[in-house]
Write a protein that holds these residues in place. Structure first.
Motif, short mmCIF file in Angstrom:
data_model
loop_
_atom_site.label_atom_id
_atom_site.label_comp_id
_atom_site.label_asym_id
_atom_site.label_seq_id
_atom_site.Cartn_x
_atom_site.Cartn_y
_atom_site.Cartn_z
N ASP A 27 -33.06 32.40 27.31
CA ASP A 27 -33.75 32.36 26.01
C ASP A 27 -33.50 30.99 25.37
O ASP A 27 -32.39 30.69 24.95
CB ASP A 27 -33.21 33.49 25.12
CG ASP A 27 -33.95 33.59 23.79
OD1 ASP A 27 -34.74 32.68 23.45
OD2 ASP A 27 -33.72 34.59 23.07
N SER A 30 -34.17 29.89 22.56
CA SER A 30 -33.74 29.93 21.16
C SER A 30 -32.22 30.07 21.03
O SER A 30 -31.66 29.86 19.95
CB SER A 30 -34.41 31.09 20.42
OG SER A 30 -33.94 32.33 20.87
N LYS A 31 -31.56 30.41 22.13
CA LYS A 31 -30.10 30.59 22.11
C LYS A 31 -29.35 29.44 22.78
O LYS A 31 -28.15 29.52 23.00
CB LYS A 31 -29.73 31.91 22.79
CG LYS A 31 -30.30 33.14 22.09
CD LYS A 31 -29.93 34.41 22.84
CE LYS A 31 -30.50 35.64 22.12
NZ LYS A 31 -30.18 36.91 22.84
N THR A 44 -30.35 21.58 19.68
CA THR A 44 -31.03 22.87 19.79
C THR A 44 -32.52 22.58 19.96
O THR A 44 -33.02 21.54 19.52
CB THR A 44 -30.80 23.76 18.56
OG1 THR A 44 -31.21 23.04 17.38
CG2 THR A 44 -29.33 24.13 18.42
N GLU A 59 -25.50 28.99 26.33
CA GLU A 59 -26.45 30.00 25.88
C GLU A 59 -25.69 31.10 25.17
O GLU A 59 -24.77 31.70 25.75
CB GLU A 59 -27.24 30.57 27.07
CG GLU A 59 -28.35 31.50 26.64
CD GLU A 59 -29.44 31.65 27.72
OE1 GLU A 59 -30.45 32.29 27.42
OE2 GLU A 59 -29.26 31.12 28.84
N ASP A 60 -26.02 31.30 23.91
CA ASP A 60 -25.32 32.30 23.09
C ASP A 60 -23.82 32.00 23.05
O ASP A 60 -22.99 32.90 23.08
CB ASP A 60 -25.55 33.71 23.66
CG ASP A 60 -26.10 34.65 22.59
OD1 ASP A 60 -26.27 34.19 21.44
OD2 ASP A 60 -26.37 35.82 22.91
#
Length: 316
Positions: free
Chosen positions: A193, A195-196, A224, A247-248
């Protein structure tokens, strides 16, 4: 039954050799696959010497490859690790490369498989396999020769270990005049993802923002991705300092460079992905990020008989 006093002793059992890396060609000789006893594998297309697959021991793919990527040699591959040489993008103002197509000819040429080598030791985790590929002015097609009439040879090596994937390039000037070139390992990393995602290791680094009129900026904090991103960084901490993709909050890739001074960070985002015919699925930009090790700001000059070597190592 008579007991023979001189009956032969049982033959000593020969211990089996430890499992070895396996290297195979596809039936049409268009690609080479290699796998380790521990389960990791790679697949390299001879067209462009493009790495199109890198799987970990669990069979999980680590490189992003477009569903519409052309693997038949009709055009450069969208995804994996295309090899950019001798020009990054186009350079209409650079006489030597002004006539070359986007990103040069290396990713559009058929390379020769030069062979494999492997290391084995007592522990299976020490096993590795290296595949070597070659391209030279002698094997280049006539059109590419006419557009870039220099005498050169390249060896491109792809090395798989249980811990990482390394790709290295050695360019030798076999002619009698200097060669100016750029080189880039256009690596598409697969993620879950976008966005992460955070990219660290480029803090305080100067970069050219190609989405913002090629303006020069300085990175503040982690990167980001929130829209189309196309940046050429010259990392402040040097090539041996890792560029880390998290990621995350969990590190999923670490990229270390050797003699490649620049890093391109690229994601096409929605609008550009939709405009590219070979980018599928169209929302695939959410599942990839390009962290590209190279030498693309300015030109590398290689004198006659000299060689240039650059490499990257990606750990997951």
């Amino acid at each position: 039954m008579v007991d023979r006093p001189k009956k032969p002793l049982a033959l000593a059992t020969t211990p089996g050799l430890p499992p070895q890396p396996q290297v195979n060609f596809t039936h049409d000789n268009s690609r080479v696959t290699a796998s380790l006893p521990t389960g990791e594998s790679i697949e390299v297309l001879l067209y462009g010497a493009t790495v199109i697959s890198w799987k970990n021991r669990f069979g999980i793919e680590r490189l992003w490859l477009s569903d519409a990527a052309k693997l038949d040699g009709s055009k450069a591959v969208r995804g994996g690790i295309p090899l950019v040489f001798p020009v990054f993008g186009t350079a209409p103002d650079h006489a030597a490369t002004s006539k070359l197509p986007q990103h040069g000819f290396a990713r559009n040429s058929r390379w020769e498989f030069l062979g494999k080598s492997s290391s084995e030791s007592t522990g299976p985790s020490d096993t590795s396999v290296k595949l070597d590929f070659g391209l030279s002015s002698a094997t280049l097609d006539e059109q590419a020769k006419s557009l870039w009439p220099y005498t050169f040879s390249i060896i491109y090596s792809v090395t798989l270990t249980p811990e990482n994937l390394s790709t290295s390039i050695v360019v030798t000037n076999d002619g009698e005049q200097p060669i100016e070139f750029q080189v880039l390992l256009h690596t598409y990393l697969r993620i879950d993802d976008i966005s992460k995602i955070q990219v660290t290791g480029l803090e305080e680094s100067e970069y050219i923002d190609k989405v913002d009129a090629a303006s020069t900026k300085t990175q503040s904090g982690a990167i980001t991705i929130t829209g189309e991103t196309d940046r050429v960084y010259t990392p402040a901490k040097g090539p041996s300092h890792p560029v880390v993709v998290s990621e995350d909050g969990e590190a999923v890739y670490s990229v270390v460079r050797d003699n490649l001074k620049d890093v391109v960070v690229w994601n096409p985002w929605q609008q550009k992905a939709e405009s590219m015919g070979d980018f599928e699925p169209k929302d695939g930009y959410k599942k990839m990020i390009c962290i590209e090790a190279g030498s693309v700001r300015g030109w590398t000059t290689l004198d006659p008989s000299d060689a240039f070597e650059g490499a990257q190592t990606i750990s997951d």
